[in-house]
Write a protein that holds these residues in place. Sequence first.
Motif, mmCIF file in Angstrom:
data_model
loop_
_atom_site.group_PDB
_atom_site.id
_atom_site.type_symbol
_atom_site.label_atom_id
_atom_site.label_comp_id
_atom_site.label_asym_id
_atom_site.label_seq_id
_atom_site.Cartn_x
_atom_site.Cartn_y
_atom_site.Cartn_z
ATOM 1 N N UNK A 158 0.855 -1.189 0.000
ATOM 2 C CA UNK A 158 0.000 0.000 0.000
ATOM 3 C C UNK A 158 0.893 1.241 0.000
ATOM 4 N N UNK A 159 0.727 2.060 -1.023
ATOM 5 C CA UNK A 159 1.502 3.306 -1.163
ATOM 6 C C UNK A 159 0.519 4.460 -1.149
ATOM 7 N N UNK A 160 0.813 5.475 -0.371
ATOM 8 C CA UNK A 160 -0.082 6.626 -0.319
ATOM 9 C C UNK A 160 0.190 7.548 -1.506
ATOM 10 N N UNK A 161 -0.819 8.296 -1.936
ATOM 11 C CA UNK A 161 -0.607 9.250 -3.032
ATOM 12 C C UNK A 161 0.498 10.260 -2.716
ATOM 13 N N UNK A 162 0.605 10.648 -1.469
ATOM 14 C CA UNK A 162 1.648 11.611 -1.072
ATOM 15 C C UNK A 162 3.047 11.046 -1.315
ATOM 16 N N UNK A 163 3.231 9.761 -1.018
ATOM 17 C CA UNK A 163 4.527 9.119 -1.238
ATOM 18 C C UNK A 163 4.853 9.114 -2.721
ATOM 19 N N UNK A 164 3.890 8.784 -3.554
ATOM 20 C CA UNK A 164 4.112 8.769 -4.997
ATOM 21 C C UNK A 164 4.453 10.169 -5.511
ATOM 22 N N UNK A 165 3.852 11.175 -4.909
ATOM 23 C CA UNK A 165 4.109 12.556 -5.298
ATOM 24 C C UNK A 165 5.510 13.012 -4.896
ATOM 25 N N UNK A 166 5.935 12.645 -3.699
ATOM 26 C CA UNK A 166 7.154 13.203 -3.127
ATOM 27 C C UNK A 166 8.427 12.379 -3.346
ATOM 28 N N UNK A 167 8.293 11.071 -3.555
ATOM 29 C CA UNK A 167 9.459 10.189 -3.542
ATOM 30 C C UNK A 167 9.814 9.647 -4.925
ATOM 31 N N UNK A 168 11.078 9.253 -5.070
ATOM 32 C CA UNK A 168 11.527 8.565 -6.284
ATOM 33 C C UNK A 168 11.150 7.091 -6.179
ATOM 34 N N UNK A 169 11.242 6.380 -7.283
ATOM 35 C CA UNK A 169 10.960 4.952 -7.279
ATOM 36 C C UNK A 169 11.868 4.230 -6.292
ATOM 37 N N UNK A 170 13.130 4.592 -6.255
ATOM 38 C CA UNK A 170 14.075 3.960 -5.339
ATOM 39 C C UNK A 170 13.709 4.181 -3.887
ATOM 40 N N UNK A 171 13.292 5.402 -3.544
ATOM 41 C CA UNK A 171 12.893 5.699 -2.165
ATOM 42 C C UNK A 171 11.637 4.919 -1.787
ATOM 43 N N UNK A 172 10.717 4.789 -2.721
ATOM 44 C CA UNK A 172 9.500 4.017 -2.460
ATOM 45 C C UNK A 172 9.860 2.557 -2.236
ATOM 46 N N UNK A 173 10.709 2.004 -3.090
ATOM 47 C CA UNK A 173 11.111 0.600 -2.955
ATOM 48 C C UNK A 173 11.855 0.357 -1.650
ATOM 49 N N UNK A 174 12.633 1.342 -1.203
ATOM 50 C CA UNK A 174 13.408 1.171 0.026
ATOM 51 C C UNK A 174 12.543 1.200 1.279
ATOM 52 N N UNK A 175 11.393 1.826 1.213
ATOM 53 C CA UNK A 175 10.571 1.973 2.422
ATOM 54 C C UNK A 175 9.286 1.158 2.407
ATOM 55 N N UNK A 176 8.985 0.511 1.313
ATOM 56 C CA UNK A 176 7.770 -0.305 1.211
ATOM 57 C C UNK A 176 8.165 -1.712 0.816
ATOM 58 N N UNK A 177 8.088 -2.640 1.760
ATOM 59 C CA UNK A 177 8.565 -3.990 1.483
ATOM 60 C C UNK A 177 7.461 -4.880 0.938
ATOM 61 N N UNK A 178 7.884 -5.858 0.160
ATOM 62 C CA UNK A 178 6.979 -6.881 -0.338
ATOM 63 C C UNK A 178 6.754 -7.905 0.755
ATOM 64 N N UNK A 179 5.595 -8.517 0.784
ATOM 65 C CA UNK A 179 5.368 -9.548 1.795
ATOM 66 C C UNK A 179 6.285 -10.734 1.568
ATOM 67 N N UNK A 180 6.724 -11.359 2.665
ATOM 68 C CA UNK A 180 7.535 -12.565 2.566
ATOM 69 C C UNK A 180 6.681 -13.688 2.008
ATOM 70 N N UNK A 181 7.229 -14.451 1.114
ATOM 71 C CA UNK A 181 6.505 -15.550 0.496
ATOM 72 C C UNK A 181 6.177 -16.622 1.528
ATOM 73 N N UNK A 182 7.092 -16.863 2.473
ATOM 74 C CA UNK A 182 6.933 -17.939 3.442
ATOM 75 C C UNK A 182 6.139 -17.553 4.675
ATOM 76 N N UNK A 183 5.772 -16.293 4.817
ATOM 77 C CA UNK A 183 5.065 -15.880 6.020
ATOM 78 C C UNK A 183 3.686 -15.357 5.677
ATOM 79 N N UNK A 184 2.812 -15.386 6.660
ATOM 80 C CA UNK A 184 1.466 -14.857 6.461
ATOM 81 C C UNK A 184 1.523 -13.339 6.476
ATOM 82 N N UNK A 185 0.711 -12.672 5.664
ATOM 83 C CA UNK A 185 0.707 -11.213 5.649
ATOM 84 C C UNK A 185 0.150 -10.650 6.947
ATOM 85 N N UNK A 186 0.643 -9.473 7.312
ATOM 86 C CA UNK A 186 0.155 -8.771 8.479
ATOM 87 C C UNK A 186 -0.975 -7.858 8.025
#
Length: 108
Positions: free
Chosen positions: A41-69
């Motif tokens: 989940x990415x907020x519109x503000x993050x998309x407005x203010x951040x680069x793709x790299x900054x977004x990727x660095x702060x928003x992690x993908x769920x682990x394949x082996x673990x249940x999502x929170x």
Amino acid sequence: VWCEALGIERVSVHDNFFDLGGHSLLSMKVIERIRKETAVVISPRVLLMESLGAIAATHSLPDVDSKPDIQDTGGQQQRSVDSSANVERKAAASPGFFNKIKNRLLNK
């Protein structure tokens, strides 16, 4: 996702969605598609203010082996986003962590 939405061939980790020609309506479509395809989940503000790299660095993908929170937010379920400390820990444990995020975002 960005390439398809913006009609461009390549996106750099240094690029900002709006600097590449994105606009508010298109950003909402991109945010929804990323949420559906990656459960991030990415907020519109993050998309407005951040680069793709900054977004990727702060928003992690769920682990394949673990249940999502998943948190219930008044009838809507939303996946929690890792703190930057947790992202740094995962990155140190897995050298390809940021590349995995970047590739998932760039190739969707």
